[in-house]
Design an enzyme around this catalytic site. Structure first.
Site, mmCIF file in Angstrom:
data_model
loop_
_atom_site.group_PDB
_atom_site.id
_atom_site.type_symbol
_atom_site.label_atom_id
_atom_site.label_comp_id
_atom_site.label_asym_id
_atom_site.label_seq_id
_atom_site.Cartn_x
_atom_site.Cartn_y
_atom_site.Cartn_z
ATOM 1 N N LYS A 1 35.718 -23.472 -17.665
ATOM 2 C CA LYS A 1 34.736 -23.250 -16.605
ATOM 3 C C LYS A 1 33.601 -23.906 -16.813
ATOM 4 C CE LYS A 1 37.407 -19.649 -15.065
ATOM 5 N NZ LYS A 1 38.515 -19.782 -15.854
ATOM 6 N N ARG B 1 44.399 -28.864 -6.946
ATOM 7 C CA ARG B 1 44.225 -29.314 -8.211
ATOM 8 C C ARG B 1 44.854 -30.873 -8.375
ATOM 9 N NH1 ARG B 1 46.342 -27.306 -12.902
ATOM 10 N NH2 ARG B 1 44.465 -25.943 -12.294
ATOM 11 N N ARG C 1 46.559 -25.319 -3.348
ATOM 12 C CA ARG C 1 47.028 -23.604 -3.708
ATOM 13 C C ARG C 1 46.425 -22.962 -2.668
ATOM 14 N NH1 ARG C 1 45.420 -24.355 -9.714
ATOM 15 N NH2 ARG C 1 43.634 -25.213 -8.486
ATOM 16 N N ARG D 1 42.486 -15.746 -3.696
ATOM 17 C CA ARG D 1 42.675 -16.709 -4.821
ATOM 18 C C ARG D 1 43.844 -17.458 -4.228
ATOM 19 N NH1 ARG D 1 44.019 -12.312 -9.341
ATOM 20 N NH2 ARG D 1 45.098 -11.583 -7.409
ATOM 21 N N ASP E 1 40.015 -29.006 -10.239
ATOM 22 C CA ASP E 1 40.141 -27.958 -9.193
ATOM 23 C C ASP E 1 39.140 -28.152 -8.132
ATOM 24 O OD1 ASP E 1 42.318 -26.918 -10.449
ATOM 25 O OD2 ASP E 1 41.341 -25.090 -11.100
#
Length: 313
Positions: free
Chosen positions: A124, A209, A224, A232, A272
Site C-alpha cells: 500500500k 492489474r 477486475r 470492490r 493496480d
C-alpha cells in the site's frame, strides 16, 4: 535449474487460476526441478546456513496436481533460485521470513523478489514514491485527519495497510454514514495506521492489474470489474476479470515505475490502476497470469521464466 517456491500450502492452491502454479508448470515444461515450502519451514542456526524443509515435487497434469517425491532439508544456496511467493498479510512473520531469506542471500542464495526490496516496498505504501500517478491519498492513524479528508473529498475508500483481495475495504459517501465506526474498526482505536483514498468512480470499468516483469509491462492488463452492488473489483471479492490492451496512461505508469523497481530487485510487480490513477503496487505475490494468458493468448508465465533466466545469467 532447481527452483524453490516459498508459498502457501500446496493443498490450498486453486490451480485453475493460481499464478504460482502457472510459474511451476512453465518451469517444469522447460525441464526444471521444482521444490516447495512455506515460510514456517525456514531455519537458521549459528554456524550453519539458512535451510528449508522442502517438498520435492513433480506436476502430474491430473486432478491430484502434484506428486511429492521427497521431503528434505536443504540450504537455500543449494537452489539455483528461490522464489518468494507467500501471499500477504505483510505482517511480522512475513518480515521475519525476509530476514531469513536475506541471510540466505549473504550465503549465496538467489532470491526473487529480493527480500530487502520486499521489506522496503510494502504494497500500500510503495505508491508514496510515485505520488504524481496516484489518486488523492491519506495515510494516518488520526481519526480527525480522516474526517478532514472526507470533508474535502466527500466520497472515500478506507482500507488496512496489510490486507489483500479486497479484505477490509470500506466506502463512505458524502453522508459520512458510519465513518467513525469504520475508522475505529480499521485503526483499532488509533493503534494501527490506515490508508484513505478519494473514491475513483471509474472503478465501474474495472480495477486494472498491470503486470511488470523485468521492468517491462505485459501488453495486457486484467480489469477486475465489480459485480452487483459490490464496490470492490478484486477477484477474491467476486470481481469479473476482463483482459484489455494497455492504454497510453497504463504504459506511462508502468514505464515510470517498472524499471526503477526492477533495479532494486523486484523482478515481478503488479500495478493496480483505476481510471488512470495508481492505487497500489503489489510486490509480494502478484497474480493474474492465467487470466491474461487464457483471454489474450499472450504467454505471461513464459515471459516471467524468460526474465528469470535472464536475471540469473
Amino acid at each position: 535449474m532447481h527452483i524453490l517456491f516459498i508459498a502457501d500450502p500446496l493443498e490450498q492452491f486453486k490451480i485453475y487460476k493460481d499464478t504460482t502454479f502457472s510459474m511451476m508448470r512453465e518451469a517444469q515444461r522447460r525441464g526444471y526441478t521444482l521444490s516447495a515450502c512455506e515460510p514456517r519451514h525456514l531455519n537458521w542456526q549459528r554456524g550453519r546456513p539458512v535451510t528449508a524443509r522442502v517438498r520435492e515435487i513433480v506436476l502430474t497434469g491430473e486432478q491430484a496436481w502434484f506428486r511429492e517425491e521427497a521431503v528434505i532439508e536443504r540450504p537455500l544456496h543449494a537452489f539455483d533460485v528461490v522464489l518468494m511467493r507467500k501471499d500477504p498479510p505483510f505482517d511480522a512473520e512475513y518480515i521475519y521470513a525476509t530476514h531469513l531469506l536475506e541471510q540466505g542471500e549473504r550465503e549465496g542464495a538467489r532470491v526473487v523478489n529480493r527480500p530487502r526490496a520486499l521489506r522496503d516496498h510494502p504494497e500500500k505504501l510503495a505508491i508514496m514514491e510515485f505520488a504524481e500517478y496516484t489518486t488523492p491519498t491519506l495515510v494516518t492513524r488520526d481519526p480527525a485527519a480522516v474526517r478532514a479528508f472526507h470533508a474535502e473529498h466527500q466520497d472515500i475508500i478506507l482500507k488496512p495497510l496489510d490486507g489483500m483481495g479486497g479484505m477490509g475495504i470500506f466506502r463512505v459517501k458524502a453522508d459520512g454514514l458510519n465513518l467513525g465506526s469504520i475508522v475505529e474498526t480499521l485503526n483499532k482505536n488509533g493503534a494501527e495506521t490506515i490508508m484513505v483514498q478519494r473514491f475513483v468512480p471509474e472503478i465501474a470499468q474495472g480495477d486494472k492489474r498491470i503486470l511488470v516483469i523485468g521492468g517491462q509491462a505485459v501488453p495486457h492488463s486484467l480489469a477486475r470489474i465489480p459485480q452487483g452492488t459490490e464496490v470492490r473489483g478484486n477477484l477474491a471479492a467476486g470481481g469479473k476479470g476482463v483482459a484489455q490492451p494497455l492504454t497510453d496512461q497504463d504504459r506511462r505508469i508502468a514505464e515510470a515505475i517498472g524499471p526503477v523497481l526492477n533495479e532494486r530487485g523486484l523482478l515481478l510487480i503488479g500495478l493496480d490502476v483505476i481510471g488512470g490513477s495508481l492505487t497500489e503496487i503489489n510486490v509480494t505475490s502478484p497474480t493474474c497470469f492465467q487470466e491474461i494468458t487464457e483471454q489474450t493468448g499472450f504467454d505471461v508465465p513464459a515471459m516471467f521464466i524468460d526474465a528469470l533466466e535472464a536475471y540469473l545469467r
